[in-house]
Design a protein around this motif. Structure first.
Motif, PDB file in Angstrom:
ATOM      1  N   UNK A 123      -7.013  26.935  30.042  1.00  0.00           N
ATOM      2  CA  UNK A 123      -5.059  27.395  29.516  1.00  0.00           C
ATOM      3  C   UNK A 123      -3.900  28.323  30.229  1.00  0.00           C
ATOM      4  N   UNK A 124      -4.962  29.040  29.609  1.00  0.00           N
ATOM      5  CA  UNK A 124      -4.332  30.339  29.679  1.00  0.00           C
ATOM      6  C   UNK A 124      -4.062  30.834  31.479  1.00  0.00           C
ATOM      7  N   UNK A 125      -5.314  30.282  31.906  1.00  0.00           N
ATOM      8  CA  UNK A 125      -5.045  30.925  33.288  1.00  0.00           C
ATOM      9  C   UNK A 125      -4.169  30.124  34.253  1.00  0.00           C
ATOM     10  N   UNK A 126      -3.767  29.093  34.014  1.00  0.00           N
ATOM     11  CA  UNK A 126      -3.064  27.581  34.713  1.00  0.00           C
ATOM     12  C   UNK A 126      -1.807  27.864  33.680  1.00  0.00           C
ATOM     13  N   UNK A 127      -1.643  28.823  32.413  1.00  0.00           N
ATOM     14  CA  UNK A 127      -0.394  29.315  32.433  1.00  0.00           C
ATOM     15  C   UNK A 127      -0.160  30.863  33.158  1.00  0.00           C
ATOM     16  N   UNK A 128      -1.029  31.423  33.347  1.00  0.00           N
ATOM     17  CA  UNK A 128      -0.609  33.225  34.444  1.00  0.00           C
ATOM     18  C   UNK A 128      -0.207  32.658  35.601  1.00  0.00           C
ATOM     19  N   UNK A 129      -1.019  31.425  36.062  1.00  0.00           N
ATOM     20  CA  UNK A 129      -1.614  31.085  37.583  1.00  0.00           C
ATOM     21  C   UNK A 129       0.415  30.808  37.771  1.00  0.00           C
ATOM     22  N   UNK A 130       1.110  30.269  36.888  1.00  0.00           N
ATOM     23  CA  UNK A 130       2.661  29.932  36.453  1.00  0.00           C
ATOM     24  C   UNK A 130       2.434  28.103  37.413  1.00  0.00           C
ATOM     25  N   UNK A 131       1.411  27.405  37.260  1.00  0.00           N
ATOM     26  CA  UNK A 131       1.056  26.664  37.123  1.00  0.00           C
ATOM     27  C   UNK A 131       1.752  25.544  36.724  1.00  0.00           C
ATOM     28  N   UNK A 132       2.498  24.301  37.944  1.00  0.00           N
ATOM     29  CA  UNK A 132       3.634  23.315  37.337  1.00  0.00           C
ATOM     30  C   UNK A 132       3.028  22.343  36.661  1.00  0.00           C
ATOM     31  N   UNK A 133       2.779  22.545  35.457  1.00  0.00           N
ATOM     32  CA  UNK A 133       2.697  22.112  34.728  1.00  0.00           C
ATOM     33  C   UNK A 133       3.213  22.136  32.850  1.00  0.00           C
ATOM     34  N   UNK A 134       2.837  20.302  32.118  1.00  0.00           N
ATOM     35  CA  UNK A 134       3.360  20.856  31.802  1.00  0.00           C
ATOM     36  C   UNK A 134       2.095  20.207  30.654  1.00  0.00           C
ATOM     37  N   UNK A 135       2.054  20.681  29.384  1.00  0.00           N
ATOM     38  CA  UNK A 135       0.961  21.013  28.755  1.00  0.00           C
ATOM     39  C   UNK A 135       0.976  20.890  27.195  1.00  0.00           C
ATOM     40  N   UNK A 136       0.385  19.512  26.785  1.00  0.00           N
ATOM     41  CA  UNK A 136       1.022  19.222  25.320  1.00  0.00           C
ATOM     42  C   UNK A 136      -0.646  19.044  25.050  1.00  0.00           C
ATOM     43  N   UNK A 137      -0.044  19.817  23.606  1.00  0.00           N
ATOM     44  CA  UNK A 137      -1.144  19.851  22.388  1.00  0.00           C
ATOM     45  C   UNK A 137      -0.886  19.218  20.979  1.00  0.00           C
ATOM     46  N   UNK A 138      -1.393  17.845  20.772  1.00  0.00           N
ATOM     47  CA  UNK A 138      -1.350  17.322  19.857  1.00  0.00           C
ATOM     48  C   UNK A 138      -1.894  17.577  18.866  1.00  0.00           C
TER      49      UNK A 138
END
Ligand SMILES: Cc1ncc(C[n+]2csc(CCOP(=O)(O)OP(=O)(O)O)c2C)c(N)n1
Ligand code: SF4
Ligand SMILES: [Mg+2]
Length: 309
Positions: A123-138
């Motif tokens: 997740x950190x990698x995707x956030x750092x790459x500014x991946x255009x997506x929504x991550x939901x943690x339930x």
């Protein structure tokens, strides 16, 4: 086995609400009675609509859609490995981009164990790459699907099967990881906490997240009756008390600016704890120390809102 069906008779809504009527889940998933994660998915998809692709790793929601050919989701779903949600959504986004498909929202939907622990690096990698997506943690605050083991998101004081009460170690003695602060440190454009007890606030935040480009993060509190040792009929009440006691404040962080979206009533924390058997062993002093920690967290959140960061 047929495809899950919503009952033909829809219940008419008597109060005025901004909650979209259209459903993108069917009610016959295989979750336990009173499962908060069920409502998290339902409200999330109401906010996102059908042009959505989900990726789900190992967790309760990997089982809840049902057994093939049943499927309680009206949107496509890519299962992925426990630790790989961030990588899976990056791949989905890249594939859509190559095909020139821009109107589909890519969503990673993972439990707390799959997010704050084993999935954190992807997740950190995707956030750092500014991946255009929504991550939901339930967040049901433990590894529920495999039998209620503690996670980094289990709060201090809670019983789990790996923090058993009555042994030399006893209940969990480490505080919950602050995933919102971790995501803020990634300087993502939008993150928010949401609650199944406040669906209008929940869906508004999802709609806002959908309208923003880049990596967005939603932290959804998700009561779990078997894991929290509580009556299934108390799930929404417990979620409401989490907000009212400030155990789980509702706020959003947009471009670094903190905004509290619900002040909560400042109800004593014991009202929240007493409905859950996982806290029933706590002494008055231990409850008082949880109250102090909650009060301090709330003070810090207000200070962040006031200072604008
Ligand atoms: C690499 C790996 N380790 C362990 C597992 C076993 N496993 C499957 S689901 C799960 C718990 C998931 O916990 P969480 O992410 O909090 O979701 P929840 O079950 O609480 O919904 C575990 C440990 C696995 N599938 N893969
Ligand atoms: S164990 Fe908890 S999170 Fe999993 S399906 Fe049951 S209620 Fe939902
Ligand atoms: Mg969990």
């Amino acid at each position: 086995m047929g495809r899950c069906r919503r009952p033909s008779k829809e219940v008419a809504l008597t109060t005025k609400t901004t909650i979209p009527e259209e459903e993108f889940t069917y009610p016959e998933g295989t979750g336990c009675p009173g499962c908060g994660a069920n409502l998290v998915m339902r409200y999330l998809l109401k906010g996102l609509g059908e042009r959505t692709i989900l990726s789900i790793p190992a967790c309760c929601w990997a089982v809840m859609p049902g057994y093939w050919p049943s499927n309680c989701l009206k949107v496509p779903l890519l299962y992925t490995a426990f630790e790989a949600t961030g990588a899976a959504i990056s791949g989905l986004r890249a594939a859509l981009d190559i095909k020139g498909i821009e109107d589909v929202t890519v969503v990673g939907f993972a439990g707390d164990g799959g997010t704050v622990d084993i999935g954190l690096q992807a997740m950190s990698g995707a956030a750092e790459r500014r991946t255009d997506a929504i991550y939901v943690m339930y967040d049901n605050e433990a590894y529920m699907n495999t039998g209620i083991q503690r996670s980094g998101s289990t709060p201090w004081g809670a019983w789990t099967t790996t923090t058993p009460v009555g042994t030399s170690h006893g209940f969990k003695h480490e505080p919950k990881k602050d995933i919102m602060a971790i995501m803020q440190a990634h300087r993502i454009p939008y993150s928010a906490t949401v609650s199944i007890a406040h669906p209008e606030d929940f869906i508004k935040k999802v709609e806002k997240a959908k309208s923003i480009k880049g990596f967005r993060f939603i932290h959804a509190m998700s009561p779990c009756p078997p894991g929290w040792r509580m009556n299934p009929s108390h799930a929404v009440e417990v979620a409401k008390l989490a907000v009212d006691t400030h155990a789980f404040p509702l706020y959003e962080i947009e471009e670094g600016k903190v905004r509290i979206t619900r002040k909560g009533k400042g109800v004593p924390i014991k009202e929240y704890l007493k409905l859950q058997g996982r806290f029933s062993h706590l002494t008055e002093d231990e409850v008082a120390s949880i109250q102090m920690a909650v009060d301090e967290g709330w003070k810090q959140l207000i200070a962040k809102e006031t200072s604008g960061v």
